[in-house]
Design an enzyme around this catalytic site. Structure first.
Site, PDB file in Angstrom:
ATOM      1  N   ASP A 112     -10.903  42.816 -52.905  1.00  0.00           N
ATOM      2  CA  ASP A 112      -9.797  42.534 -53.823  1.00  0.00           C
ATOM      3  C   ASP A 112      -9.699  43.678 -54.823  1.00  0.00           C
ATOM      4  O   ASP A 112     -10.707  44.086 -55.407  1.00  0.00           O
ATOM      5  CB  ASP A 112     -10.043  41.209 -54.546  1.00  0.00           C
ATOM      6  CG  ASP A 112      -8.822  40.733 -55.316  1.00  0.00           C
ATOM      7  OD1 ASP A 112      -7.704  40.990 -54.862  1.00  0.00           O
ATOM      8  OD2 ASP A 112      -9.004  40.085 -56.361  1.00  0.00           O
ATOM      9  N   GLU A 117     -15.608  41.626 -53.653  1.00  0.00           N
ATOM     10  CA  GLU A 117     -15.598  40.510 -54.604  1.00  0.00           C
ATOM     11  C   GLU A 117     -16.281  39.296 -53.999  1.00  0.00           C
ATOM     12  O   GLU A 117     -16.099  38.982 -52.824  1.00  0.00           O
ATOM     13  CB  GLU A 117     -14.167  40.155 -55.024  1.00  0.00           C
ATOM     14  CG  GLU A 117     -14.100  38.959 -55.965  1.00  0.00           C
ATOM     15  CD  GLU A 117     -12.770  38.831 -56.691  1.00  0.00           C
ATOM     16  OE1 GLU A 117     -12.393  37.696 -57.017  1.00  0.00           O
ATOM     17  OE2 GLU A 117     -12.108  39.877 -56.928  1.00  0.00           O
ATOM     18  N   SER A 119     -16.554  35.257 -54.791  1.00  0.00           N
ATOM     19  CA  SER A 119     -16.090  34.100 -55.548  1.00  0.00           C
ATOM     20  C   SER A 119     -17.013  32.937 -55.223  1.00  0.00           C
ATOM     21  O   SER A 119     -17.063  32.475 -54.072  1.00  0.00           O
ATOM     22  CB  SER A 119     -14.646  33.738 -55.179  1.00  0.00           C
ATOM     23  OG  SER A 119     -13.749  34.726 -55.626  1.00  0.00           O
ATOM     24  N   ASN A 173     -13.388  30.359 -63.729  1.00  0.00           N
ATOM     25  CA  ASN A 173     -12.389  29.340 -63.397  1.00  0.00           C
ATOM     26  C   ASN A 173     -12.906  27.974 -63.817  1.00  0.00           C
ATOM     27  O   ASN A 173     -14.054  27.621 -63.523  1.00  0.00           O
ATOM     28  CB  ASN A 173     -12.100  29.347 -61.901  1.00  0.00           C
ATOM     29  CG  ASN A 173     -11.512  30.663 -61.443  1.00  0.00           C
ATOM     30  OD1 ASN A 173     -10.365  30.968 -61.730  1.00  0.00           O
ATOM     31  ND2 ASN A 173     -12.310  31.474 -60.750  1.00  0.00           N
TER      32      ASN A 173
END
Length: 513
Positions: A112, A117, A119, A173
């Site tokens: 990304d 990356e 996540s 998040n």
């Protein structure tokens, strides 16, 4: 929910190859592919991605979006900055599209913005965030070892700046109640995020986006914050990001996408970063925000982001009720939240530990920094750099200091300065190496990541693709592809569906559908 809520961290890692001026997208693809090809995984399902939906009530037209904002194109890696063009075919690979994999621990590993990356999967507690975040570091380390078998000497760094003007994100998040007015989020989190690096900044040698000035500051991300509120993440970066892409039932939840944080190598810094933020969110979700918090609204928040980073203990922030230091504001937030928890008679172990750790760090920051140098990353890094400066008579612009800063964040424990400090007992660890190794391959049990990870682990050839909110499996009854939806972040957890049989996908599909 207090501190317990679905949350996670996504980290873009710095990347370089020894002695080579490499195409960074090709280099990132090499790393992601090296790991993905060695383990069971599924492709990423881009359906449902919506990066242009704005929490302020509109969707940015695709024709008006910068290419760096288009992270939902399976054929092209979004570039790392505004106006950058990325070709559909990755140079040197002979194939289209960036590498993208969903792993057995429920996480996503991909390319990304020209960086590898990771996540993390959805977890419910701050300590689990630490565990699965560090599992990402271990996965990156293993990826470099796999790439080395083909002669590639690739270095991975868990940092946020290259020292030459570029910044890459460590985004958090959090699922929050949809009923929480977004205006309250903007007003109160702006103040909190301006002072938050005091307890969790990673520290950085250099001041200014291109390190134009010599010196040290506590946040790597601060100099790249240029706006108060906005949808962008790679340019004109805001304190409050407005992306409204919940990856779950949008009637119930909103996903708060936080882009102002640093990538941390210290466990306690990550722990309080997400834990205290979750507590603040609970306080706002509770309603009836007291006037004491309204009175902390900042007059010049972007200026204060810079000020706190450069003068963390002395910079004063101008608010609606007067001027305060970052430490003052932390204490006001802490005291209001502690009183609310007591008034509501809410107590759980995870929340109590976060509140006590937050208080301990604030006490140390207010009295003796050496008391928190094993906990707060910028303090530990600063003390190490100051000892190095004193021994060598070095000024802040000496290249040895910049080199140490970079090597501090290397994910290879054999050369990482942060890892060396940990081995010397100079970093407080909250999770064991065994727990991290387990988290690198096994999903958490208390969210839908359990179902995602277990199916990929046990049936990798039959799981066509996956996203946060669904799986596409090959129906064993007729060989057709079918979508298994997971709009509830708690659905698909071990507590909801129990132990999954390893061999019988048909039974699982019948049960879930």
């Amino acid at each position: 929910m207090t501190v317990i809520r679905p949350m996670g961290i996504e980290t873009e890692y710095g990347i370089a190859e020894a002695g080579v001026q490499a195409n960074v997208i090709e280099l990132s693809n090499t790393i992601v592919s090296a790991y993905a090809e060695a383990v069971p995984h599924a492709a990423w399902d881009y359906r449902g991605e919506d990066p242009l939906s704005d929490a302020r009530g509109y969707r940015l037209p695709r024709s008006a979006a910068d290419p760096s904002m288009l992270t939902d194109d399976p054929n092209s890696a979004a570039p790392s900055g505004p106006g950058t063009h990325v070709t559909k075919t990755l140079e040197g690979t002979g194939r289209s599209g960036p590498a993208n994999a969903v792993l057995t621990n429920g996480a996503r590993l991909y390319v990304d913005h020209a960086h590898p990356e990771y996540s993390s999967p959805e977890v419910l507690t701050p300590l689990d965030v630490v565990t699965y975040d560090r599992a990402g570091d271990l996965i990156m380390q293993r990826a470099t070892e796999l790439a080395a078998r083909s002669g590639r000497e690739i270095q991975i760094y868990k940092n946020n700046v290259d020292g030459k003007g570029a910044s890459y994100g460590c985004h958090e998040n959090y699922l929050i109640d949809r009923d929480l007015p977004f205006g309250d989020v903007v007003q109160h989190l702006t103040t909190f995020f301006a002072v938050r690096p005091l307890i969790c900044g990673a520290g950085r040698v250099g001041i200014g986006q291109k390190s134009e000035e010599a010196g040290f500051q506590i946040s790597q991300r601060a100099d790249y914050i240029e706006n108060e509120v906005g949808l962008e993440t790679t340019f004109n970066r805001p304190i409050i990001n407005t992306r409204d892409e919940p990856h779950c039932d949008a009637r119930r939840w909103r996903r708060l996408h936080v882009i102002v944080g640093d990538a941390n190598t210290f466990d306690v810094s990550t722990y309080v970063k997400v834990g205290v933020t979750s507590l603040v969110l609970w306080f706002l979700e509770r309603g009836s925000v007291p006037l004491d918090l309204d009175a902390l609204t900042l007059s010049a928040p972007v200026f204060d982001v810079y000020g706190v980073s450069r003068e963390p203990l002395t910079h004063t922030l101008s608010t609606a009720s007067g001027r305060y230091t970052a430490l003052d504001i932390h204490r006001i937030f802490r005291d209001l939240i502690a009183s609310a928890l007591q008034a509501d008679r809410l107590a759980d172990n995870a929340t109590d530990k976060i509140l006590r750790t937050w208080s301990r760090l604030l006490d140390g920051l207010g009295s003796d920094l050496s008391e928190v140098e094993t906990d707060i990353e910028w303090v530990g890094k600063l003390h190490l750099l100051e000892r190095m400066r004193e021994r060598g008579g070095l000024s802040w612009d000496h290249p040895k200091l910049a080199a140490l800063d970079l090597q501090f964040s290397n994910v290879n424990p054999a050369v990482s300065i942060s890892a060396a400090l940990a081995r010397a007992g100079k970093v407080r660890r909250l999770v064991s190496e065994e727990a991290i190794a387990h988290a690198a391959v096994e999903p958490p049990k208390d969210t839908r990541a359990y179902l995602r990870g277990q199916l990929i682990k046990n049936h990798p050839g039959e799981i066509h693709s996956a996203s946060w909110s669904s799986l596409i499996a090959r129906n064993p009854h007729d060989d057709a592809l079918m979508r298994i939806t997971m709009p509830d972040p708690y659905g698909g957890s071990y507590h909801r569906i129990g132990e999954l049989p390893e061999a019988d996908l048909a039974t699982i599909v019948d049960t879930l559908t």
